[in-house]
Write a protein that holds these residues in place. Structure first.
Motif, mmCIF file in Angstrom:
data_model
loop_
_atom_site.group_PDB
_atom_site.id
_atom_site.type_symbol
_atom_site.label_atom_id
_atom_site.label_comp_id
_atom_site.label_asym_id
_atom_site.label_seq_id
_atom_site.Cartn_x
_atom_site.Cartn_y
_atom_site.Cartn_z
ATOM 1 N N PHE A 61 118.488 12.421 35.093
ATOM 2 C CA PHE A 61 118.502 11.592 33.899
ATOM 3 C C PHE A 61 119.870 10.969 33.619
ATOM 4 N N GLY A 62 120.819 11.196 34.499
ATOM 5 C CA GLY A 62 122.126 10.578 34.324
ATOM 6 C C GLY A 62 122.169 9.185 34.932
ATOM 7 N N GLN A 63 123.277 8.500 34.724
ATOM 8 C CA GLN A 63 123.447 7.156 35.269
ATOM 9 C C GLN A 63 123.777 7.233 36.754
ATOM 10 N N GLN A 64 123.245 6.260 37.511
ATOM 11 C CA GLN A 64 123.573 6.152 38.922
ATOM 12 C C GLN A 64 123.890 4.697 39.236
ATOM 13 N N PRO A 65 124.770 4.441 40.203
ATOM 14 C CA PRO A 65 125.145 3.063 40.538
ATOM 15 C C PRO A 65 123.916 2.236 40.908
ATOM 16 N N LEU A 66 123.869 1.021 40.427
ATOM 17 C CA LEU A 66 122.685 0.185 40.616
ATOM 18 C C LEU A 66 122.526 -0.289 42.054
ATOM 19 N N SER A 126 127.112 -1.798 35.722
ATOM 20 C CA SER A 126 126.072 -1.884 36.744
ATOM 21 C C SER A 126 125.520 -0.521 37.140
ATOM 22 N N THR A 127 124.887 0.130 36.178
ATOM 23 C CA THR A 127 124.238 1.411 36.462
ATOM 24 C C THR A 127 122.784 1.340 36.014
ATOM 25 N N ILE A 128 122.020 2.293 36.506
ATOM 26 C CA ILE A 128 120.625 2.433 36.106
ATOM 27 C C ILE A 128 120.382 3.892 35.769
ATOM 28 N N GLN A 129 119.570 4.143 34.742
ATOM 29 C CA GLN A 129 119.325 5.508 34.270
ATOM 30 C C GLN A 129 117.827 5.724 34.125
ATOM 31 N N TYR A 130 117.345 6.832 34.629
ATOM 32 C CA TYR A 130 115.925 7.185 34.509
ATOM 33 C C TYR A 130 115.633 7.573 33.072
ATOM 34 N N LEU A 131 114.687 6.887 32.434
ATOM 35 C CA LEU A 131 114.399 7.142 31.024
ATOM 36 C C LEU A 131 112.904 6.929 30.739
ATOM 37 N N PRO A 132 112.033 7.827 31.221
ATOM 38 C CA PRO A 132 110.615 7.698 30.886
ATOM 39 C C PRO A 132 110.367 8.117 29.441
ATOM 40 N N PRO A 133 109.424 7.491 28.736
ATOM 41 C CA PRO A 133 109.138 7.883 27.352
ATOM 42 C C PRO A 133 108.810 9.364 27.201
ATOM 43 N N SER A 134 108.231 9.980 28.247
ATOM 44 C CA SER A 134 107.879 11.397 28.159
ATOM 45 C C SER A 134 109.099 12.294 28.038
#
Length: 433
Positions: free
Chosen positions: A319-324, A359-367
Motif C-alpha cells: 500500500f506504499g508508493q512505488q515509482p511509476l 511520479s509515483t503510484i499507490q495501491y488504494l482499493p476502496p476495500s
C-alpha cells in the motif's frame, strides 16, 4: 351497546412455562413487502434471515439484499391483542363500554356458572391483550459489509499444485461455514468472493494470492491471439519507432474480445503450476465465457485480463508508493502483445497517482479504506488535500451502493466545493478537525 371481554395475558411463572409468546413490530419498506408478497413457482416466499456475529450490528437479509435494523420509539403504546379464546380455567372478567355512563367508564362484571355474562347484554368474542409495545423495528436497505472475508479466508490461499501437495490435509472454510458470520446476503457474498478472486475447490473456498495471479495472467495472455487491429497497431509501432515504447490505445475504453481453444488455455495455466482444471475454468470464467459449439473454446476480454494484471502488480507492491515508470514497464512487459492496453485509466478507482516531479503510484482499493463515511473522507483528504469529483467519486461509491441521493448527502456533509476558474475542487469541510 355491544359487550366485549378484555383481559391481559397471564404473565405468571406458570404461564411462562407454557410458552407465552412475545412480540416485536417490524416495519417493512415497500420493495421488501412486494418481494415477500410475491411467490415463487413452488409457492414459497422469499427467505428472510438475521445475520451477524455477536460483535456486529445484526442485519436482515434476503437472497440478494441486505437491510439494517433500527429501533424507533412509538409516541403511543401499541397493544397486541388476541381475539377469541379457547376453553379456560375459572371465570373471566368482562368489560362493557357503557353508553349510559357520562364519565366514559367501563362496567365490569363476571361470567356466571354457564360462562355467560350475568347481565343479559350481547357481547362479541373476547379480546386478550398479550403485549404492550413501545418500539417498532424498521429495516432500511444498506450496503453489504464484507470486510471480514479477508480474515476468515486467511491461510486458505491456493498457490499452485506444488504448494497444494504440502498442505493436502489442511481444512479450509466453506461457503456455508462463513455465510452466517458475514452481515450480507448470499448474492452479495458471492459477488465479493468473485471480486477477491476466490475459487471453490472440493467445496472449499480458496483465494488466489496476487503473487500466483501474477504468474497465471501473463501465461493466459500469451496464449490468446491478438485481434487484427491490435496486431496492426503493434506492427506499425515497431516499424515507426523501433525500440521505443509508444502508447497505442485503440480499445482502452472498451472490451477487447478474443477467442482461444480451451485446451491451449489449460495448457498455458498448467505450465505455471495451475494444472487443476476445476480451478483453471473458474479463473477463465472471471474474464469471459465459454463459446457454445462442438469444440471447446473461450471468448475472453483481454482488456480485463490486462487490468487484472495491473491490479495484482500494484497489490504486490503493498500500500506504499512505488515509482511509476518501473511499474508501467513491468506491466507492459508481462502483457506481451497486449502492452498497448496498459493505461492507467484501466486502474481508475484502485490507485492514487502522483504526477511529476514525484511520479509515483499507490495501491488504494476502496476495500482498504474504512467503511465508516466520516473515517473514509478523513482518510482520503489525508492522502490528498483536494480532489476532483470524478476522482474522489470512485472511492466513495461503495458506501452508497450507487445511490445518487445518498452520495449527495455524504458530499454535502463532508465536502466543501471550491471553484478555481473552470475547475471545481473537493476539499474537507472541517479542516480544523
Amino acid at each position: 351497546m355491544a359487550e366485549r371481554l378484555v383481559e391481559f395475558a397471564d404473565k405468571s411463572a406458570d404461564a411462562a412455562s407454557t410458552g407465552t409468546a412475545s412480540y416485536q413490530l417490524l416495519a417493512l419498506p415497500p420493495a421488501l413487502l412486494k418481494q415477500l408478497s410475491s411467490t415463487s413457482p413452488d409457492n414459497l416466499l422469499a427467505p428472510l434471515e438475521i445475520r451477524g456475529d455477536p460483535s456486529d450490528s445484526a442485519v436482515l437479509v434476503t437472497a440478494t439484499q441486505t437491510y439494517s435494523i433500527r429501533g424507533v420509539q412509538n409516541s403511543n403504546s401499541l397493544c397486541i391483542c388476541a381475539s377469541g379464546r379457547g376453553e379456560g380455567k375459572g371465570r373471566r372478567k368482562w368489560f362493557v363500554g357503557g353508553d349510559g355512563a357520562l364519565d366514559g367508564t367501563m362496567e365490569v362484571g363476571e361470567d356466571n356458572a354457564n360462562g355467560e355474562p350475568a347481565r343479559k347484554k350481547a357481547r362479541t368474542d373476547a379480546i386478550e391483550i398479550e403485549a404492550v409495545l413501545h418500539e417498532t423495528l424498521e429495516v432500511v436497505p444498506t450496503v453489504a459489509r464484507v470486510e471480514k472475508l479477508d480474515g476468515l479466508l486467511k491461510g486458505a490461499e491456493f498457490s499452485g499444485d506444488s504448494a497444494e501437495e504440502e498442505k493436502a490435509h489442511a481444512s479450509h472454510p466453506t461457503f456455508d461455514s462463513l455465510r452466517s458470520h458475514i452481515p450480507a446476503s448470499d448474492a452479495e457474498i458471492r459477488g465479493a468472493l468473485s471480486r477477491k478472486r476466490v475459487v471453490t475447490l472440493d467445496g472449499c473456498l480458496r483465494p488466489l494470492p496476487p503473487s500466483f495471479l501474477a504468474q497465471i495472467l501473463p501465461s493466459i495472455l500469451s496464449s490468446l491471439p491478438l485481434p487484427p487491429a491490435l496486431a496492426h497497431s503493434n506492427g506499425a509501432t515497431k516499424k515507426k519507432d523501433k525500440g521505443k515504447a509508444k502508447d497505442v490505445k485503440p480499445f482502452v475504453d472498451g472490451a477487447v474480445w478474443t477467442e482461444a481453444e480451451e485446451q491451449d488455455l489449460l495448457d498455458s495455466m498448467d505450465a505455471v503450476d495451475c494444472g487443476n482444471d476445476e480451478v483453471a475454468r473458474q479463473v477463465l470464467a472471471w474474464y469471459g465465457d465459454e463459446v457454445e459449439g462442438g469444440r471447446k473454446r473461450w471468448k475472453l476480454d483481454a482488456a480485463k485480463l490486462v487490468k487484472e494484471l495491473g491490479v495484482v502488480l500494484l497489490a504486490e507492491g503493498g500500500f506504499g508508493q512505488q515509482p511509476l515508470d518501473p511499474f508501467v514497464a513491468k506491466w507492459k512487459d508481462l502483457a506481451g502483445g497486449f502492452a498497448p492496453l496498459c493505461e492507467l485509466s484501466l486502474l481508475a478507482g484502485i490507485h492514487l497517482h502522483r504526477p511529476p516531479p514525484i511520479s509515483t503510484i499507490q495501491y488504494l482499493p476502496p476495500s482498504s479504506l474504512s467503511p465508516d463515511p466520516a473515517a473514509r473522507f478523513a482518510e482520503l483528504f489525508s492522502l490528498r488535500p483536494r480532489w476532483l469529483e470524478s476522482e474522489m467519486g470512485l472511492f466513495i461509491d461503495d458506501l452508497t451502493g450507487g445511490d445518487k441521493k445518498k452520495r449527495d448527502a455524504l458530499v454535502l456533509k463532508f465536502v466543501r466545493k471550491v471553484r478555481e476558474k473552470e475547475t471545481v475542487w473537493w476539499t474537507a469541510r472541517n479542516l480544523w478537525t
